[in-house]
Design a protein around this motif. Structure first.
Motif, PDB file in Angstrom:
ATOM      1  N   ASP A 361      -0.694  10.879   6.698  1.00  0.00           N
ATOM      2  CA  ASP A 361      -0.593   9.592   5.999  1.00  0.00           C
ATOM      3  C   ASP A 361      -1.894   8.797   6.035  1.00  0.00           C
ATOM      4  OD1 ASP A 361       2.061   9.888   5.186  1.00  0.00           O
ATOM      5  OD2 ASP A 361       2.831   9.145   7.089  1.00  0.00           O
ATOM      6  N   LEU A 362      -3.033   9.491   6.168  1.00  0.00           N
ATOM      7  CA  LEU A 362      -4.316   8.814   6.312  1.00  0.00           C
ATOM      8  C   LEU A 362      -4.642   7.874   5.156  1.00  0.00           C
ATOM      9  CD1 LEU A 362      -6.915   8.505   7.984  1.00  0.00           C
ATOM     10  CD2 LEU A 362      -7.855  10.463   6.727  1.00  0.00           C
ATOM     11  N   TRP A 363      -4.066   8.112   3.976  1.00  0.00           N
ATOM     12  CA  TRP A 363      -4.336   7.215   2.848  1.00  0.00           C
ATOM     13  C   TRP A 363      -3.929   5.772   3.158  1.00  0.00           C
ATOM     14  CZ3 TRP A 363      -1.628   4.067  -0.542  1.00  0.00           C
ATOM     15  CH2 TRP A 363      -0.243   4.022  -0.377  1.00  0.00           C
ATOM     16  N   LEU A 364      -2.951   5.599   4.064  1.00  0.00           N
ATOM     17  CA  LEU A 364      -2.544   4.249   4.449  1.00  0.00           C
ATOM     18  C   LEU A 364      -3.683   3.497   5.135  1.00  0.00           C
ATOM     19  CD1 LEU A 364       1.069   4.901   5.802  1.00  0.00           C
ATOM     20  CD2 LEU A 364       0.463   3.634   3.716  1.00  0.00           C
ATOM     21  N   ASN A 365      -4.614   4.234   5.738  1.00  0.00           N
ATOM     22  CA  ASN A 365      -5.823   3.612   6.289  1.00  0.00           C
ATOM     23  C   ASN A 365      -6.909   3.496   5.224  1.00  0.00           C
ATOM     24  OD1 ASN A 365      -4.381   3.936   8.661  1.00  0.00           O
ATOM     25  ND2 ASN A 365      -5.889   5.227   9.669  1.00  0.00           N
ATOM     26  N   GLU A 366      -7.292   4.654   4.679  1.00  0.00           N
ATOM     27  CA  GLU A 366      -8.482   4.699   3.838  1.00  0.00           C
ATOM     28  C   GLU A 366      -8.250   4.174   2.424  1.00  0.00           C
ATOM     29  OE1 GLU A 366     -11.072   4.945   5.257  1.00  0.00           O
ATOM     30  OE2 GLU A 366     -10.621   6.036   7.099  1.00  0.00           O
ATOM     31  N   GLY A 367      -7.074   4.393   1.862  1.00  0.00           N
ATOM     32  CA  GLY A 367      -6.776   3.838   0.551  1.00  0.00           C
ATOM     33  C   GLY A 367      -6.762   2.320   0.583  1.00  0.00           C
ATOM     34  N   PHE A 368      -6.183   1.751   1.642  1.00  0.00           N
ATOM     35  CA  PHE A 368      -6.138   0.295   1.785  1.00  0.00           C
ATOM     36  C   PHE A 368      -7.536  -0.277   1.980  1.00  0.00           C
ATOM     37  CE2 PHE A 368      -1.692   0.843   1.963  1.00  0.00           C
ATOM     38  CZ  PHE A 368      -1.059  -0.389   1.939  1.00  0.00           C
ATOM     39  N   ALA A 369      -8.350   0.355   2.842  1.00  0.00           N
ATOM     40  CA  ALA A 369      -9.694  -0.162   3.085  1.00  0.00           C
ATOM     41  C   ALA A 369     -10.583  -0.012   1.851  1.00  0.00           C
ATOM     42  CB  ALA A 369     -10.320   0.552   4.281  1.00  0.00           C
ATOM     43  N   SER A 370     -10.393   1.077   1.113  1.00  0.00           N
ATOM     44  CA  SER A 370     -11.168   1.265  -0.112  1.00  0.00           C
ATOM     45  C   SER A 370     -10.758   0.241  -1.176  1.00  0.00           C
ATOM     46  CB  SER A 370     -10.978   2.685  -0.647  1.00  0.00           C
ATOM     47  OG  SER A 370     -11.457   3.637   0.285  1.00  0.00           O
ATOM     48  N   TYR A 371      -9.462  -0.027  -1.268  1.00  0.00           N
ATOM     49  CA  TYR A 371      -9.032  -1.051  -2.216  1.00  0.00           C
ATOM     50  C   TYR A 371      -9.552  -2.426  -1.811  1.00  0.00           C
ATOM     51  CZ  TYR A 371      -6.243  -3.384  -5.763  1.00  0.00           C
ATOM     52  OH  TYR A 371      -5.864  -4.126  -6.857  1.00  0.00           O
ATOM     53  N   MET A 424      -6.528   3.670  -5.865  1.00  0.00           N
ATOM     54  CA  MET A 424      -5.956   3.592  -7.209  1.00  0.00           C
ATOM     55  C   MET A 424      -4.437   3.480  -7.166  1.00  0.00           C
ATOM     56  SD  MET A 424      -8.357   6.366  -9.181  1.00  0.00           S
ATOM     57  CE  MET A 424      -7.824   5.896 -10.842  1.00  0.00           C
ATOM     58  N   THR A 425      -3.829   4.118  -6.176  1.00  0.00           N
ATOM     59  CA  THR A 425      -2.382   4.007  -5.993  1.00  0.00           C
ATOM     60  C   THR A 425      -1.984   2.548  -5.792  1.00  0.00           C
ATOM     61  OG1 THR A 425      -2.270   6.214  -5.003  1.00  0.00           O
ATOM     62  CG2 THR A 425      -0.419   4.726  -4.562  1.00  0.00           C
ATOM     63  N   LEU A 426      -2.748   1.847  -4.965  1.00  0.00           N
ATOM     64  CA  LEU A 426      -2.444   0.436  -4.710  1.00  0.00           C
ATOM     65  C   LEU A 426      -2.656  -0.408  -5.961  1.00  0.00           C
ATOM     66  CD1 LEU A 426      -3.974   0.103  -1.150  1.00  0.00           C
ATOM     67  CD2 LEU A 426      -1.551   0.148  -1.752  1.00  0.00           C
ATOM     68  N   LEU A 474       6.377   6.218  -9.483  1.00  0.00           N
ATOM     69  CA  LEU A 474       4.983   5.783  -9.406  1.00  0.00           C
ATOM     70  C   LEU A 474       4.285   6.393  -8.183  1.00  0.00           C
ATOM     71  CD1 LEU A 474       3.520   2.273  -9.996  1.00  0.00           C
ATOM     72  CD2 LEU A 474       3.027   3.423  -7.838  1.00  0.00           C
ATOM     73  N   PHE A 475       4.921   6.288  -7.027  1.00  0.00           N
ATOM     74  CA  PHE A 475       4.291   6.838  -5.822  1.00  0.00           C
ATOM     75  C   PHE A 475       4.216   8.361  -5.879  1.00  0.00           C
ATOM     76  CE2 PHE A 475       5.436   2.645  -4.016  1.00  0.00           C
ATOM     77  CZ  PHE A 475       4.202   2.311  -3.481  1.00  0.00           C
ATOM     78  N   ASP A 476       5.209   8.982  -6.455  1.00  0.00           N
ATOM     79  CA  ASP A 476       5.167  10.440  -6.567  1.00  0.00           C
ATOM     80  C   ASP A 476       3.978  10.881  -7.416  1.00  0.00           C
ATOM     81  OD1 ASP A 476       6.394  13.139  -6.214  1.00  0.00           O
ATOM     82  OD2 ASP A 476       6.588  13.007  -8.407  1.00  0.00           O
ATOM     83  N   ALA A 477       3.769  10.201  -8.540  1.00  0.00           N
ATOM     84  CA  ALA A 477       2.677  10.571  -9.442  1.00  0.00           C
ATOM     85  C   ALA A 477       1.311  10.358  -8.797  1.00  0.00           C
ATOM     86  CB  ALA A 477       2.788   9.774 -10.734  1.00  0.00           C
ATOM     87  N   TRP A 478       1.143   9.247  -8.107  1.00  0.00           N
ATOM     88  CA  TRP A 478      -0.170   8.916  -7.576  1.00  0.00           C
ATOM     89  C   TRP A 478      -0.460   9.566  -6.228  1.00  0.00           C
ATOM     90  CZ3 TRP A 478      -4.160   7.007 -10.094  1.00  0.00           C
ATOM     91  CH2 TRP A 478      -3.915   6.382 -11.316  1.00  0.00           C
ATOM     92  N   LEU A 479       0.573   9.792  -5.417  1.00  0.00           N
ATOM     93  CA  LEU A 479       0.338  10.299  -4.065  1.00  0.00           C
ATOM     94  C   LEU A 479       0.607  11.787  -3.892  1.00  0.00           C
ATOM     95  CD1 LEU A 479       1.869   7.474  -1.809  1.00  0.00           C
ATOM     96  CD2 LEU A 479      -0.555   7.875  -2.331  1.00  0.00           C
ATOM     97  N   PHE A 480       1.503  12.354  -4.680  1.00  0.00           N
ATOM     98  CA  PHE A 480       1.978  13.695  -4.344  1.00  0.00           C
ATOM     99  C   PHE A 480       1.815  14.758  -5.422  1.00  0.00           C
ATOM    100  CE2 PHE A 480       4.525  10.671  -1.772  1.00  0.00           C
ATOM    101  CZ  PHE A 480       4.042  11.039  -0.520  1.00  0.00           C
TER     102      PHE A 480
END
Length: 488
Positions: A361-371, A424-426, A474-480
């Motif tokens: 689930d690393l995107w919860l760290n890096e996706g948030f910080a990048s956004y 981009m997911t966010l 939405l989450f399925d398309a962007w995350l998985f």
């Protein structure tokens, strides 16, 4: 964290990078290919052998499928006390680490993560314990059974030349890295074991005390706040630091060397500690000012700052990346711009206060910080978040479209997808639910799981509850999905 290979990206130059007391897994752990992680040091005890029962042996891994041997089962750490002495001339580190923990099962034997070093003594309570080495596992046999739910203290005395993790897939070297005048210490994802014995996985957070002794004339920097003034005797100086908030082991640091230091408080009243190697002396005031300014701004976006101080460190080791060490992000061999500082300080909420339960689930760290970098750009008069989203979306050749960020991979953990597609997911979520709901969600997310551990499923559930919308597609398309999502 921000990676070196992202320093050449266009906007904001991305550089690599259960609640409190989340108990490690008690279950069996299997390694790559399904092999058992049991090794000579983990052989099951024979029936009738007394205290050393096979059902009282802590697992050699915490149960993370991405890193099956990281962390350990059977106990939950509450506090580390690290007493460390480092000599840059010989590169020798001598340490005594005391770990206060609670057993989550009956324990006759348990593991600590430790890479290298000569271990001279291990005690459990006030009694000597026997121990063996099995790769990066320090296998400790308690002098008597530790009952489930019982508190216990294990102390390990050790010394040697630290051996950092080298040439990892897309991070280079990390852990305890010797430098000519000290050490550069950045441990993500599993480099804490290169300088102290630990339960080296973000699922088991703890508080820390550091007592670090270095040759006089050098500075030792750790997490949290400095306790009193340094003391000097016999040509050595000891610095004491305390991080009273729960912290993942990879965020701990004992960076040492020659530093110029500036301290004070932000306009919003948050204590600030900034330090730069003399090579980057001209960066000190900018680092201090921007750190204070950006920390204060993030409190208006993400909610109250979760720790007791903020700061940053620039060392002269050319790591080419930055890491969000708790309370003191470190920048390896470069002067950070405001976008990079914004990224690392956003991690104090997303990655440090809110830590992932599993590396997938690393995107919860890096996706948030990048956004957050995009939000900072928008706030400071640069490109808007929507412009940055559309620029990224137009890059049809980017490998991130075939690499969904929702399940990070061990051999490519810090992939561009985790950062950019995560961000981009966010933004896609923000466009779907509107600004009011989105920013209310972000503050609620940070507050609800403050100092705890989180999963993607928990974020999706909160997003749906906050917005009143079904957001699974939405989450399925962007995350998985390994394809480029269609824009609505």
């Amino acid at each position: 964290m921000m990676a070196a290979r992202r320093l050449t990206t266009t906007f904001a130059a991305l550089v690599l990078i259960s609640l409190i007391g989340c108990a490690p897994s008690e279950g069996a752990v299997t390694g790559p290919g399904g092999r058992s992680t049991s090794a000579p040091g983990h052989a099951a005890a024979s029936p009738g052998s007394g205290v050393d029962r096979s059902d009282a042996v802590g697992a050699p891994g915490i149960g993370d499928p991405t890193f099956p041997l990281d962390g350990n089962g059977g106990y939950d750490v509450g506090h580390y006390t690290l007493k460390l002495s480092y000599d840059p001339a010989s590169r020798m580190l001598a340490g005594s680490t005391s770990i206060q923990a609670k057993a989550v099962q009956d324990l006759s034997r348990f593991d600590l993560d430790l890479h290298g070093f000569t271990v001279s003594r291990v005690t459990v309570g006030n009694s000597d314990a026997t121990f063996t080495r099995d790769g990066d596992e320090l296998v400790v046999t308690a002098p008597k059974m530790i009952a489930k739910d019982a508190p216990f203290t294990v102390t390990v005395d050790y010394s040697g030349v630290p051996d950092p993790v080298r040439n990892s897939s897309n991070l280079g070297s990390y852990g305890f890295i010797p430098t000519p005048d000290g050490a550069f210490v950045t441990a993500e994802p599993d480099g804490a074991k290169t300088w102290f014995p630990s339960n080296d996985h973000p699922a088991d957070k703890a508080t820390y005390d550091f007592e670090i002794t270095v040759p006089t004339g050098l500075t030792a920097i750790a997490n949290g706040e400095q306790v009193g003034e340094p003391t000097t005797s016999g040509g050595k100086t000891t610095f004491v630091w305390r991080e009273k908030h729960p912290m993942a082991s990879y965020l701990a640091t004992m960076t040492t060397g020659k530093f110029d230091v500036r301290t004070g408080t932000s306009p919003g009243g948050i204590p600030v500690y900034a330090a730069t190697d003399p090579k980057y002396r001209n960066t000190l005031d900018l680092l201090y000012t921007k750190t204070a300014q950006i920390t204060d701004y993030w409190t208006t976006v993400f909610g109250p700052y979760p720790f007791s101080s903020t700061g940053g460190v620039v060392d002269d080791y050319e790591a080419g990346y930055a890491l969000e060490n708790q309370t003191k992000p470190i920048y390896g061999g470069f002067a950070p711009d405001s976008g990079i500082i914004a990224h690392e300080l956003a991690h104090q909420w997303f990655g440090d206060s809110l830590s992932i339960k599993r590396w997938q689930d690393l995107w919860l760290n890096e996706g948030f910080a990048s956004y957050a970098e995009w939000l900072w750009s928008e706030h400071s008069g640069g490109s808007t978040a929507d412009q940055m989203f559309r620029t990224s979306y137009a890059d049809t050749a980017n490998a991130m479209w075939s690499y969904p960020p929702g399940k990070a991979q061990r051999d490519d953990l810090f992939n561009d997808s985790v950062y950019t597609r995560g961000a981009m997911t966010l933004h896609a979520l923000r466009k779907e639910i509107g600004d009011d709901a989105f920013f209310a969600l972000i503050k609620k997310w940070a507050a609800t799981y403050k100092y705890g551990n989180v999963t993607t499923d928990e974020f999706i559930a909160m997003a749906e509850k906050t917005s009143g919308k079904k957001l699974g597609p939405l989450f399925d398309a962007w995350l998985f999905q390994p394809t480029r999502p269609a824009l609505g």
